[in-house]
Design a protein around this motif. Structure first.
Motif, mmCIF file in Angstrom:
data_model
loop_
_atom_site.group_PDB
_atom_site.id
_atom_site.type_symbol
_atom_site.label_atom_id
_atom_site.label_comp_id
_atom_site.label_asym_id
_atom_site.label_seq_id
_atom_site.Cartn_x
_atom_site.Cartn_y
_atom_site.Cartn_z
ATOM 1 N N ASP A 228 0.839 -1.204 0.000
ATOM 2 C CA ASP A 228 0.000 0.000 0.000
ATOM 3 C C ASP A 228 0.875 1.255 0.000
ATOM 4 O O ASP A 228 1.606 1.515 0.957
ATOM 5 C CB ASP A 228 -0.899 -0.015 1.240
ATOM 6 N N PRO A 229 0.814 2.088 -1.068
ATOM 7 C CA PRO A 229 1.646 3.300 -1.109
ATOM 8 C C PRO A 229 1.186 4.381 -0.139
ATOM 9 O O PRO A 229 1.884 5.390 0.034
ATOM 10 C CB PRO A 229 1.494 3.774 -2.556
ATOM 11 N N PHE A 230 0.028 4.172 0.490
ATOM 12 C CA PHE A 230 -0.480 5.165 1.438
ATOM 13 C C PHE A 230 -0.028 4.872 2.867
ATOM 14 O O PHE A 230 -0.304 5.657 3.771
ATOM 15 C CB PHE A 230 -2.006 5.233 1.360
ATOM 16 N N GLU A 231 0.648 3.735 3.053
ATOM 17 C CA GLU A 231 1.265 3.458 4.354
ATOM 18 C C GLU A 231 2.575 4.225 4.433
ATOM 19 O O GLU A 231 3.391 4.179 3.505
ATOM 20 C CB GLU A 231 1.517 1.962 4.520
ATOM 21 N N TRP A 448 0.462 20.428 -5.410
ATOM 22 C CA TRP A 448 -0.915 20.050 -5.108
ATOM 23 C C TRP A 448 -0.958 18.961 -4.029
ATOM 24 O O TRP A 448 -1.653 19.104 -3.012
ATOM 25 C CB TRP A 448 -1.608 19.557 -6.381
ATOM 26 N N VAL A 449 -0.193 17.907 -4.224
ATOM 27 C CA VAL A 449 -0.212 16.808 -3.254
ATOM 28 C C VAL A 449 0.418 17.233 -1.931
ATOM 29 O O VAL A 449 -0.134 16.997 -0.855
ATOM 30 C CB VAL A 449 0.520 15.573 -3.822
ATOM 31 N N GLY A 450 1.575 17.893 -2.011
ATOM 32 C CA GLY A 450 2.276 18.256 -0.781
ATOM 33 C C GLY A 450 1.547 19.283 0.053
ATOM 34 O O GLY A 450 1.283 19.076 1.238
ATOM 35 N N ILE A 451 1.195 20.409 -0.580
ATOM 36 C CA ILE A 451 0.513 21.473 0.161
ATOM 37 C C ILE A 451 -0.907 21.046 0.518
ATOM 38 O O ILE A 451 -1.409 21.345 1.601
ATOM 39 C CB ILE A 451 0.520 22.780 -0.645
ATOM 40 N N GLY A 452 -1.562 20.311 -0.404
ATOM 41 C CA GLY A 452 -2.907 19.818 -0.101
ATOM 42 C C GLY A 452 -2.917 18.917 1.116
ATOM 43 O O GLY A 452 -3.833 18.981 1.943
ATOM 44 N N SER A 453 -1.887 18.099 1.244
ATOM 45 C CA SER A 453 -1.785 17.230 2.414
ATOM 46 C C SER A 453 -1.665 18.034 3.694
ATOM 47 O O SER A 453 -2.346 17.769 4.692
ATOM 48 C CB SER A 453 -0.570 16.309 2.259
ATOM 49 N N MET A 454 -0.823 19.079 3.653
ATOM 50 C CA MET A 454 -0.640 19.888 4.852
ATOM 51 C C MET A 454 -1.896 20.675 5.204
ATOM 52 O O MET A 454 -2.292 20.740 6.373
ATOM 53 C CB MET A 454 0.544 20.829 4.661
ATOM 54 N N GLY A 459 -6.598 21.469 8.642
ATOM 55 C CA GLY A 459 -8.040 21.667 8.750
ATOM 56 C C GLY A 459 -8.636 20.957 9.932
ATOM 57 O O GLY A 459 -9.617 21.410 10.524
ATOM 58 N N GLY A 460 -8.037 19.815 10.308
ATOM 59 C CA GLY A 460 -8.530 19.105 11.488
ATOM 60 C C GLY A 460 -7.902 19.677 12.724
ATOM 61 O O GLY A 460 -7.051 19.071 13.334
ATOM 62 N N ALA A 461 -8.275 20.854 13.084
ATOM 63 C CA ALA A 461 -7.656 21.552 14.208
ATOM 64 C C ALA A 461 -7.739 20.730 15.466
ATOM 65 O O ALA A 461 -8.755 20.269 15.883
ATOM 66 C CB ALA A 461 -8.336 22.897 14.409
ATOM 67 N N GLY A 462 -6.573 20.556 16.046
ATOM 68 C CA GLY A 462 -6.511 19.820 17.295
ATOM 69 C C GLY A 462 -6.457 18.332 17.104
ATOM 70 O O GLY A 462 -6.077 17.601 17.993
ATOM 71 N N GLY A 463 -6.870 17.827 15.952
ATOM 72 C CA GLY A 463 -6.835 16.403 15.696
ATOM 73 C C GLY A 463 -5.491 15.974 15.209
ATOM 74 O O GLY A 463 -4.678 16.737 14.751
ATOM 75 N N PRO A 464 -5.212 14.689 15.272
ATOM 76 C CA PRO A 464 -3.924 14.192 14.823
ATOM 77 C C PRO A 464 -3.811 14.207 13.318
ATOM 78 O O PRO A 464 -4.778 14.060 12.606
ATOM 79 C CB PRO A 464 -3.900 12.750 15.352
ATOM 80 N N SER A 465 -2.606 14.390 12.836
ATOM 81 C CA SER A 465 -2.350 14.344 11.408
ATOM 82 C C SER A 465 -2.197 12.905 10.979
ATOM 83 O O SER A 465 -1.817 12.054 11.739
ATOM 84 C CB SER A 465 -1.061 15.114 11.087
ATOM 85 N N PRO A 466 -2.494 12.603 9.716
ATOM 86 C CA PRO A 466 -2.253 11.258 9.247
ATOM 87 C C PRO A 466 -0.784 10.912 9.293
ATOM 88 O O PRO A 466 0.069 11.786 9.219
ATOM 89 C CB PRO A 466 -2.757 11.299 7.795
ATOM 90 N N PRO A 467 -0.471 9.632 9.413
ATOM 91 C CA PRO A 467 0.912 9.251 9.602
ATOM 92 C C PRO A 467 1.817 9.521 8.420
ATOM 93 O O PRO A 467 3.002 9.417 8.535
ATOM 94 C CB PRO A 467 0.825 7.745 9.887
ATOM 95 N N ASN A 468 1.296 9.818 7.261
ATOM 96 C CA ASN A 468 2.145 10.120 6.118
ATOM 97 C C ASN A 468 2.286 11.604 5.902
ATOM 98 O O ASN A 468 2.820 12.053 4.908
ATOM 99 C CB ASN A 468 1.554 9.501 4.843
ATOM 100 N N SER A 469 1.786 12.366 6.830
ATOM 101 C CA SER A 469 1.644 13.802 6.628
ATOM 102 C C SER A 469 2.975 14.504 6.539
ATOM 103 O O SER A 469 3.950 14.135 7.154
ATOM 104 C CB SER A 469 0.865 14.364 7.813
ATOM 105 N N TYR A 503 -4.149 12.398 -0.491
ATOM 106 C CA TYR A 503 -3.200 13.219 0.256
ATOM 107 C C TYR A 503 -2.396 12.406 1.278
ATOM 108 O O TYR A 503 -1.444 12.927 1.859
ATOM 109 C CB TYR A 503 -3.933 14.354 0.982
ATOM 110 N N ARG A 504 -2.795 11.161 1.504
ATOM 111 C CA ARG A 504 -2.060 10.316 2.444
ATOM 112 C C ARG A 504 -0.941 9.526 1.781
ATOM 113 O O ARG A 504 -0.319 8.672 2.402
ATOM 114 C CB ARG A 504 -3.020 9.343 3.134
ATOM 115 N N LEU A 505 -0.674 9.789 0.502
ATOM 116 C CA LEU A 505 0.432 9.126 -0.183
ATOM 117 C C LEU A 505 1.711 9.306 0.629
ATOM 118 O O LEU A 505 2.036 10.404 1.068
ATOM 119 C CB LEU A 505 0.617 9.729 -1.576
#
Length: 619
Positions: A228-231, A448-454, A459-469, A503-505
């Motif tokens: 999985d490339p999203f891991e 697009w992918v890099g900035i979109g991911s950030m 946007g999820g204020a206070g929430g955890p970021s995805p592990p590929n972030s 965005y989790r790539l």
């Protein structure tokens, strides 16, 4: 803890010796009187100093802080990145180095004009300058900020001292001074990391106990074969995605290619690539062992509430200051190690930026520029980029959370540039329009992918970021590892869908994804606008990758894969061809109809569309 006089003395010694090396090469030899000596060390360097300089160039302080923190938090899975080093260095040695070295160019982007046209060259140069200007300011500011937060070491004293010392020895001594200071600073980095590992392991009962406890706590990772490339990290992500990351650094980046071109022969350039492989493995092992020792030490000697780090990049510094607190001089050695990483990276940026500015932007518009004036102008540009670096460090201090975007731009740009060179080198049918459109498409995709991911994670204020972030846990975590690792929280988010999933790539696939975008778009546009005629392609700028990979095909089918473009010389038979034809350094003979004269810095090329008499050769 406070630094002692011994610690400050060791740190000062690093700066004095670095400056002394620059002064020595400014006053010895030809005294940096020619462009070739200043920018290419007279093409007379041996493979070992070149290899150590290659290692030091991107082994920045950011990596020294980031990789142990990665191991401390997530275990040793990152260690599998070492598997990518083999192909990531073997391919440059046998594909990129022969092409660049035989063309006798000074700037990597000169290749783009030989293969496409001047417009593509300028696009590539401007992209590189944009990448490196942002990069060098962050590399200077980020470690100084972390050091200030942990040790109280004055922030702007550190920034100004490093920036000015680096500017002085780069401007005075040229590339030869940069390479030899890299060698010295690499040894300092090794010494600092070894001191931390040895003392830390001894305080927790030895390395065997460190390994045993880390294994009990689940920090020794097995091989995760999930495709999985999203891991964020799997074996395939690290071992395969890492190859593309390595190629963008060691294959086409001007800072590295310039070192290959400074070698006294093509063979020495290739040997430098081979020699950096075990060095890279040693550096990776030292960083990973530091992370394991740090993990075990923290379990037995936890930090007090007042010492808890605000961001992951401070973990290593808190650990070092605690472990070495009773050993005067060793904290200073580690700080010297940290600053050596910054100095080696920044000096390479200054020198490479001065090179591309002179060769790609100034010389083409000032063909009558004398050698002495060109050399003086090169030195002034190196000095100017040094001052710009200090300015960028100040800008970095003002950016706050926006700095996250600035940091990630370095990694975003590397992939499209790799794709641009691969498009030109491996696909003879690609034309200049396809190259420019492909590069712009790759950059757009990267941002697009890099900035979109950030932005998605912010946007999820206070929430955890995805592990590929690529987003950072806090605005204070400025030292994201630019080309080696990205730090992320341990809590897994809910499974995203749609663009959120895209965005989790994994960040390690960014180079592969973006370079592939450049190649595919470039080929499509080239086919629609008319492929480059075979007679208009200089065969020395092509590496026939498809005919070689498909060598089992019948001869007539393999010939079609050349797209009608012959090759000036078989790269696998270089040595015998050189001896039989008497060609210096593997340089292919110029094609008929093209006037080329070797001058100090490379070749003067006649204007106008060249015509080539091509002849098919077997590979």
């Amino acid at each position: 803890m406070e630094f002692t006089v011994i610690d400050y003395s060791i740190f000062a010694l690093l700066l004095v010796l670095s400056s002394a090396i620059g002064l020595f090469y400014a006053l010895s030899g030809d005294r940096q009187r020619t462009v070739q000596e200043f920018l290419l060390a007279n093409r007379n360097m041996g493979f070992l100093p070149v290899a150590l300089s290659l290692l030091a160039t991107f082994q920045s302080a950011v990596a020294i802080l980031g990789v142990p923190s990665e191991i401390y938090r997530f275990g040793t899975e990152y260690w599998f990145l070492g598997c990518s080093y083999f192909l990531g260095l073997l391919i440059p040695a046998h594909v990129f180095i022969p092409v660049f070295y035989r063309l006798r160019i000074t700037s990597t982007y000169e290749y783009l004009e030989l293969r496409f046209n001047k417009t593509v060259r300028v696009f590539g140069t401007i992209t590189f300058i944009f990448q490196m200007v942002i990069y060098m300011g962050v590399v200077l500011y980020a470690p100084s900020l972390a050091l200030n937060a942990v040790t109280g070491f004055d922030l702007w004293s550190a920034v100004l001292t490093m920036g000015l010392v680096c500017t002085v020895y780069t401007t005075l001594g040229g590339l030869k001074a940069v390479i030899w200071t890299d060698v010295f600073q690499t040894l300092v980095m090794f010494a600092g990391q070894l001191a931390v590992i040895v003392v830390g392991a001894q305080r927790v009962g030895g390395m065997a106990r460190v390994w045993r406890l880390a294994k009990q706590e689940g920090k020794i990772s097995g091989i995760d074969l999930d495709p999985d490339p999203f891991e964020r990290h799997t074996f395939w992500t690290l071992a395969v995605g890492g190859v593309f990351m390595m190629l963008s650094l060691y294959g086409v980046n001007q800072a590295q290619v310039q070192r290959y071109l400074s070698a006294r022969s093509e063979r020495e350039a290739k040997l430098s690539c081979y020699a950096v492989f075990p060095c890279q493995q040693i550096v990776l092992c030292l960083s990973c062992l530091t992370g394991l020792v740090m993990f075990v030490y923290d379990r037995e000697h936890p930090l007090g509430p007042a010492q808890q780090p605000n961001s992951p990049d401070q973990l290593v510094l808190y650990f070092v200051m605690d472990v070495l607190r009773d050993l005067p001089g060793l904290p200073g050695l580690f700080v010297a190690c940290l600053f050596s990483g910054s100095l080696s990276t920044i000096s390479s940026a200054f020198n490479s930026l001065a090179t591309v500015t002179m060769e790609d932007l100034v010389r083409p518009h000032c063909p009558g520029l004398s050698e002495s004036r060109a050399t003086l102008l090169s030195k002034l540009m190196a000095f100017g980029y040094g001052l710009l670096c200090l300015g960028m460090a100040y800008v970095s201090s003002m950016l706050g959370p926006v700095l996250q975007v600035a940091i990630s731009m370095f990694g975003m740009v590397g992939g499209p540039l790799l794709g641009l060179f691969c498009l030109g080198m491996f696909f003879p049918c690609a034309n200049p329009t396809g190259a420019v459109v492909g590069l712009l498409a790759g950059l757009a995709m990267a941002f697009w992918v890099g900035i979109g991911s950030m932005l998605s994670n912010m946007g999820g204020a206070g929430g955890p970021s995805p592990p590929n972030s690529t987003a950072l846990p806090s605005a204070g975590n400025f030292t994201t590892v630019l080309a080696t690792t990205l730090l992320a929280p341990t809590i897994a988010p809910q499974s995203p869908t749609g663009l959120q999933k895209f965005y989790r790539l994994s960040y390690l696939w960014y180079s592969a994804h973006n370079s592939t975008t450049v190649i595919l778009v470039g080929l499509l546009v080239s086919l629609f606008t008319g492929p480059t005629p075979a007679a208009a392609v200089d065969p020395r700028t092509i590496y026939p990758v498809l005919p070689r990979l498909l060598c089992c095909l019948p001869h007539k089918y393999r010939q079609r894969l050349y797209c009608g473009v012959g090759a000036a010389q078989d790269t696998d038979r270089t040595d015998t061809a050189e001896k039989s034809k008497g060609l210096a350094n593997g340089l292919a003979p110029p094609c008929p109809g093209r006037r080329e004269e070797e001058e100090g810095q490379g070749y003067i090329r006649s204007a106008g569309a060249p015509a080539y008499a091509l002849q098919e050769t077997s590979f």
